[in-house]
Write an enzyme that holds these catalytic residues in place. Structure first.
Site, mmCIF file in Angstrom:
data_model
loop_
_atom_site.group_PDB
_atom_site.id
_atom_site.type_symbol
_atom_site.label_atom_id
_atom_site.label_comp_id
_atom_site.label_asym_id
_atom_site.label_seq_id
_atom_site.Cartn_x
_atom_site.Cartn_y
_atom_site.Cartn_z
ATOM 1 N N GLU A 98 0.822 -1.201 0.000
ATOM 2 C CA GLU A 98 0.000 0.000 0.000
ATOM 3 C C GLU A 98 0.858 1.254 0.000
ATOM 4 O OE1 GLU A 98 -4.062 -1.749 1.996
ATOM 5 O OE2 GLU A 98 -2.606 -0.832 3.309
ATOM 6 N N CYS A 111 3.370 8.581 1.041
ATOM 7 C CA CYS A 111 3.847 7.662 2.081
ATOM 8 C C CYS A 111 4.104 6.308 1.421
ATOM 9 C CB CYS A 111 2.783 7.561 3.171
ATOM 10 S SG CYS A 111 3.186 6.370 4.459
ATOM 11 N N CYS A 122 5.489 -5.012 15.785
ATOM 12 C CA CYS A 122 5.064 -4.085 16.829
ATOM 13 C C CYS A 122 3.595 -4.361 17.159
ATOM 14 C CB CYS A 122 5.248 -2.638 16.380
ATOM 15 S SG CYS A 122 6.982 -2.256 16.018
ATOM 16 N N CYS A 125 0.559 -2.371 15.351
ATOM 17 C CA CYS A 125 0.669 -2.072 13.919
ATOM 18 C C CYS A 125 0.101 -3.209 13.066
ATOM 19 C CB CYS A 125 2.142 -1.838 13.586
ATOM 20 S SG CYS A 125 2.479 -1.681 11.817
ATOM 21 N N CYS A 336 -1.409 5.950 9.623
ATOM 22 C CA CYS A 336 -0.214 5.280 10.147
ATOM 23 C C CYS A 336 -0.574 3.963 10.805
ATOM 24 C CB CYS A 336 0.433 6.130 11.242
ATOM 25 S SG CYS A 336 1.360 7.505 10.651
HETATM 26 N N1 SAH Z 1 8.759 0.669 10.265
HETATM 27 C C1 SAH Z 1 8.971 2.055 10.384
HETATM 28 C C2 SAH Z 1 8.172 2.888 9.395
HETATM 29 C C3 SAH Z 1 6.763 2.461 9.113
HETATM 30 S S1 SAH Z 1 5.601 2.685 10.421
HETATM 31 C C4 SAH Z 1 8.706 2.512 11.804
HETATM 32 O O1 SAH Z 1 8.166 1.730 12.585
HETATM 33 O O2 SAH Z 1 9.067 3.630 12.114
HETATM 34 C C5 SAH Z 1 5.409 4.479 10.475
HETATM 35 C C6 SAH Z 1 4.927 5.007 11.825
HETATM 36 O O3 SAH Z 1 3.581 4.594 12.117
HETATM 37 C C7 SAH Z 1 5.772 4.487 12.988
HETATM 38 O O4 SAH Z 1 6.085 5.532 13.878
HETATM 39 C C8 SAH Z 1 4.841 3.510 13.627
HETATM 40 O O5 SAH Z 1 5.172 3.245 14.945
HETATM 41 C C9 SAH Z 1 3.509 4.186 13.470
HETATM 42 N N2 SAH Z 1 2.364 3.325 13.701
HETATM 43 C C10 SAH Z 1 2.291 1.981 13.533
HETATM 44 N N3 SAH Z 1 1.055 1.532 13.865
HETATM 45 C C11 SAH Z 1 0.342 2.625 14.238
HETATM 46 C C12 SAH Z 1 -1.017 2.804 14.658
HETATM 47 N N4 SAH Z 1 -1.848 1.797 14.737
HETATM 48 N N5 SAH Z 1 -1.419 4.063 14.960
HETATM 49 C C13 SAH Z 1 -0.560 5.109 14.853
HETATM 50 N N6 SAH Z 1 0.713 4.997 14.438
HETATM 51 C C14 SAH Z 1 1.165 3.767 14.142
HETATM 52 FE FE1 SF4 Z 2 6.762 -1.891 13.705
HETATM 53 FE FE2 SF4 Z 2 4.836 -1.646 11.871
HETATM 54 FE FE3 SF4 Z 2 7.077 -0.130 11.681
HETATM 55 FE FE4 SF4 Z 2 7.166 -2.781 11.228
HETATM 56 S S1 SF4 Z 2 6.028 -1.248 10.034
HETATM 57 S S2 SF4 Z 2 8.588 -1.597 12.480
HETATM 58 S S3 SF4 Z 2 5.675 -3.577 12.692
HETATM 59 S S4 SF4 Z 2 5.510 -0.050 13.300
#
Ligand code: SAH
Ligand code: SF4
Length: 351
Positions: A98, A111, A122, A125, A336
């Site tokens: 996506e 993005c 995480c 996520c 995000c």
């Molecule tokens: N993997 C990288 C970049 C992609 S995620 C990272 O983790 O930084 C981009 C951002 O979205 C990160 O800060 C991540 O923690 C945040 N994110 C992930 N799941 C989320 C959610 N459910 N609500 C808000 N932010 C979220």
């Molecule tokens: Fe964590 Fe999601 Fe970023 Fe992967 S994409 S590092 S699972 S926040």
């Protein structure tokens, strides 16, 4: 090197300007052909060699045999009430990723995803629940920018889609060079932000690439126990190691690092968490982005707006600049952390 990082043949969209020059020299072509090809692919958007009519026919045939032009194609798109557009792109091998187009006044922010899925799991996520499917190639990364920039000649690009950019290091750095190439979109590094969950060695390496892109580090907690519960990678690279690498990035690049912090009710949103966070960070040289939690399937609740405001106040009192990120595209699950490919089934077919 893992099997996932095994070198693969470069496709047309992966090649840098200097590599095109070399390829043209090998084909007995003048150097200006390299610039023509790069411009046709990365600015004009040619996706079939026969369409590049500025090149002689025999050369087009030769290029088609040597450099495959397979690129992700738009499988579906969904438009949010706020103008955000979520693209579901199909990769040549059938995997799906996506990409999000986010309009902001007269600017566009794209993005991009750096991997199909993500290994880092995480807890909050949606992408993390997929596991890692595969790394994207540089061409697959830049194509997302070309699809989703619409008419903006110089969009902002954030690596905040699916995947951990620094776990797909070589392709991401190559993609950055493609996007910054004067023969292509020629994006300023100030327009590009790489977001990472915090891989210290890779952060240090990126600092030495001479690219000058912005770095965002996902912290989400001000103590290791909380961070490990949210981000399993913290067991391997605890806060201190991540923050030291981020400080080195700032020092070597002269760029202020930003820190992302998703606000989770009852988990990391108390005033004492804010105070602790402030003590960890290098004051004026940091910027905290507080991110309202976007619902995924996990068992979290987002902090109420007044809690987020109170948290921001504590940071401000400690002299740490911060802002609250506006959530965009939530209604189409483009915000995000909500990206998860076709699995979630929220995108409508292309009309
Ligand atoms: N993997 C990288 C970049 C992609 S995620 C990272 O983790 O930084 C981009 C951002 O979205 C990160 O800060 C991540 O923690 C945040 N994110 C992930 N799941 C989320 C959610 N459910 N609500 C808000 N932010 C979220
Ligand atoms: Fe964590 Fe999601 Fe970023 Fe992967 S994409 S590092 S699972 S926040």
């Amino acid at each position: 090197m893992t099997a996932l990082e095994a070198p693969r043949a470069l496709a047309a969209l992966d090649l840098l300007p200097a590599e095109w020059e070399q390829a043209m020299a090998e084909l007995g072509q003048p150097a200006y052909r390299a610039r023509q090809v790069f411009h046709a692919l990365h600015v004009e958007g040619a996706r079939a060699w026969e369409a590049v009519t500025t090149l002689p026919r025999t050369l087009r045939v030769e290029l088609a045999a040597r450099f495959p032009l397979a690129a992700p194609t738009v499988g579906a798109r969904a438009v949010s009430v706020d103008g955000t557009v979520k693209y579901l792109l199909a990769l040549p091998d059938g995997r799906e990723i996506e990409t999000v187009h986010i309009p902001d006044g007269d600017r566009v922010t794209v993005c991009v995803s750096s991997q199909a899925g993500c290994a880092l799991a995480c807890a909050f996520c949606a992408t993390g629940r997929l596991g890692l499917q595969r790394n994207l190639t540089a061409g697959e990364i830049v194509e997302q920018v070309y699809v989703a920039r619409h008419d903006d000649p110089a969009p902002n690009v954030v690596f905040m889609g699916m995947g951990e950019p620094l776990a797909n290091y070589a392709a991401v750095v190559r993609a950055l060079r493609l996007l910054m190439a004067p023969e292509g979109l020629h994006l300023s590094p100030r327009r590009i932000t790489v977001s990472t969950s915090g891989l210290p060695d890779r952060i240090r390496r990126l600092a030495r690439e001479g690219l000058g892109v912005r770095l965002a580090v996902s912290l989400h907690a001000a103590d290791d126990a909380t961070r490990s519960a949210l981000m399993p990678i913290n067991d391997r690279y605890p806060l201190r190691a991540v923050l030291e690498a981020a400080a080195e990035y700032a020092q070597l690049t002269g760029r202020r690092v930003s820190y992302e912090y998703v606000m989770l009710a009852g988990v990391n949103d108390r005033p004492q968490d804010a105070a602790r966070l402030a003590r960890l960070l290098p004051r004026r040289d940091a910027h905290v982005n507080l991110i309202p939690y976007n619902p995924t399937d996990a068992e979290f609740r987002g902090s109420p707006p007044e809690t987020i405001r109170a948290f921001a106040r504590v940071l401000a009192e400690h002299g740490v600049p911060c802002s609250v990120r506006r959530s965009r595209g939530r209604d189409v699950e483009a915000a995000c952390g909500q990206l998860a490919g076709a699995r979630r089934g929220a995108v409508a077919a292309v009309s």
